[in-house]
Design a protein around this motif. Structure first.
Motif, PDB file in Angstrom:
ATOM      1  N   ALA A 182       0.827  -1.218   0.000  1.00  0.00           N
ATOM      2  CA  ALA A 182       0.000   0.000   0.000  1.00  0.00           C
ATOM      3  C   ALA A 182       0.858   1.263   0.000  1.00  0.00           C
ATOM      4  O   ALA A 182       0.331   2.363   0.092  1.00  0.00           O
ATOM      5  CB  ALA A 182      -0.930   0.011   1.207  1.00  0.00           C
TER       6      ALA A 182
ATOM      7  N   GLU B 113      -0.020   4.023  -2.359  1.00  0.00           N
ATOM      8  CA  GLU B 113      -1.272   4.732  -2.065  1.00  0.00           C
ATOM      9  C   GLU B 113      -1.033   5.891  -1.102  1.00  0.00           C
ATOM     10  O   GLU B 113      -1.757   6.894  -1.134  1.00  0.00           O
ATOM     11  CB  GLU B 113      -2.305   3.769  -1.499  1.00  0.00           C
TER      12      GLU B 113
ATOM     13  N   PHE C 245      -1.914  -5.261   0.588  1.00  0.00           N
ATOM     14  CA  PHE C 245      -2.525  -5.161  -0.740  1.00  0.00           C
ATOM     15  C   PHE C 245      -3.984  -4.729  -0.613  1.00  0.00           C
ATOM     16  O   PHE C 245      -4.464  -3.872  -1.364  1.00  0.00           O
ATOM     17  CB  PHE C 245      -2.420  -6.505  -1.457  1.00  0.00           C
ATOM     18  N   GLY C 246      -4.693  -5.308   0.354  1.00  0.00           N
ATOM     19  CA  GLY C 246      -6.091  -4.931   0.587  1.00  0.00           C
ATOM     20  C   GLY C 246      -6.219  -3.487   1.044  1.00  0.00           C
ATOM     21  O   GLY C 246      -7.135  -2.769   0.605  1.00  0.00           O
TER      22      GLY C 246
ATOM     23  N   ILE D 167      -5.935  -1.286  -1.994  1.00  0.00           N
ATOM     24  CA  ILE D 167      -7.156  -1.275  -2.812  1.00  0.00           C
ATOM     25  C   ILE D 167      -8.221  -0.392  -2.167  1.00  0.00           C
ATOM     26  O   ILE D 167      -8.911   0.382  -2.853  1.00  0.00           O
ATOM     27  CB  ILE D 167      -7.680  -2.706  -3.003  1.00  0.00           C
TER      28      ILE D 167
ATOM     29  N   GLN E 121      -7.233   3.247  -2.645  1.00  0.00           N
ATOM     30  CA  GLN E 121      -7.404   3.630  -4.041  1.00  0.00           C
ATOM     31  C   GLN E 121      -8.874   3.870  -4.383  1.00  0.00           C
ATOM     32  O   GLN E 121      -9.221   4.842  -5.062  1.00  0.00           O
ATOM     33  CB  GLN E 121      -6.810   2.547  -4.946  1.00  0.00           C
ATOM     34  N   ASN E 122      -9.750   2.999  -3.895  1.00  0.00           N
ATOM     35  CA  ASN E 122     -11.177   3.152  -4.182  1.00  0.00           C
ATOM     36  C   ASN E 122     -11.790   4.331  -3.426  1.00  0.00           C
ATOM     37  O   ASN E 122     -12.708   4.981  -3.934  1.00  0.00           O
ATOM     38  CB  ASN E 122     -11.920   1.857  -3.856  1.00  0.00           C
TER      39      ASN E 122
ATOM     40  N   THR F 228      -4.772   5.944  -9.493  1.00  0.00           N
ATOM     41  CA  THR F 228      -3.925   4.770  -9.749  1.00  0.00           C
ATOM     42  C   THR F 228      -2.448   5.125  -9.868  1.00  0.00           C
ATOM     43  O   THR F 228      -1.633   4.257 -10.175  1.00  0.00           O
ATOM     44  CB  THR F 228      -4.372   4.067 -11.047  1.00  0.00           C
TER      45      THR F 228
END
Length: 288
Positions: A40, A43, A102-103, A106, A109-110, A219
């Motif tokens: 992450a 991010e 990784f989660g 995500i 990012q969302n 992204t």
């Protein structure tokens, strides 16, 4: 191949290496001190970029001044994520750690997609953005040059902190032997929290600078995660001292491929995979 473009490619690579080193040193800090591979990390970079954009749009903050706000906010975000999630998987298998980070990436990012949408966001109207110097046939933008100088100062400052301060000595002690550090009275969990917060802070400052150089999207963190991993692998996992030279190699390779190779811009991201693969194969061959 147009060799007249070589000086420009070299200068562009050197200037980009400062920002790459800044982002990669934060990732190396998390790996070297805490022992966790943070997927992450990019991010945090992306959040820094969008916070700078939002401060400019909403309040007219100059991006340079916004660093004073973005840096502590990213430190707090990193510290909060460590305290609420990361610390619970430190003794778990590495796959579990990677899946968690990784989660987290995500989710962040969302969240950015929900708040800012998927279109590039540009910081326009900054007077120094279009300023540049012409030295011979080489163009040097004021913003990339300033980004390089700030990045080098921050990376150098981190080296001094690690080498000469009680916090730095505590981080090095914990990195070498967590159990031993705890036995001599160090608050290992607190050191980890500060290290993860600093990792996020450094990435966030890098994001502020990229928000001025280009127009970020939610992204954008992925590309810089790849660059940071290539640099960390080339320097050696957790080897913070080797980050600057590795960042220089990666940035120059990217710039030379993008500038000198036909259709090289499309191959830009392939450079990082090639560096990671080549480094791992070489080290495996050396051990054999």
């Amino acid at each position: 191949m147009d060799l007249s473009l070589l000086p420009q490619a070299l200068v562009s690579g050197v200037l980009a290496s400062g920002l790459y080193a800044l982002v990669a040193v934060g990732l190396a800090l998390a790996i070297g001190v805490i022992g966790i591979v943070n997927f992450a990390h990019g991010e945090f970079f992306m959040i820094g970029a969008f916070l700078a954009y939002q401060l400019f749009v909403s309040f007219g903050f100059d991006p340079l001044l916004s660093i004073l706000f973005v840096a502590p906010v990213l430190f707090l975000i990193g510290a909060a994520l460590y305290a609420s999630t990361i610390r619970f998987v430190l003794k778990a298998p590495e796959l579990n750690q990677m899946l968690l980070t990784f989660g987290i990436g995500i989710i962040l990012q969302n969240l950015a997609l929900m708040i800012w949408g998927g279109d590039p966001r540009s910081i326009g109207g900054v007077p120094y953005r279009a300023v540049g110097l012409q030295v011979g046939g080489v163009s040097v933008g004021l913003v990339p040059l300033g980004s390089f100088v700030i990045s080098v100062l921050l990376v150098g400052g981190l080296y001094l902190v690690l080498a000469r301060t009680p916090l730095g000595r505590a981080m090095r002690a914990v990195a070498q032997n967590r159990v031993g550090a705890g036995l001599v009275g160090l608050e290992v969990n607190r050191v980890y929290l500060v290290a993860f917060g600093l990792s996020a802070l450094l990435a966030g400052i890098g994001g502020v600078m990229i928000a001025v150089i280009q127009s970020p999207t939610p992204t954008v963190g992925l590309a810089f995660t790849l660059k940071a991993f290539a640099i960390v692998v080339l320097a050696g996992l957790g080897n913070i001292r080797g980050i600057v030279s590795a960042a220089m190699v990666v940035a120059l390779a990217e710039s030379l491929v993008a500038t000198m190779v036909p259709n090289g811009d499309a191959l830009r991201n392939a450079v990082f995979f090639a560096i990671i693969l080549g480094t791992l194969v070489y080290r495996s061959w050396r051990r054999a």
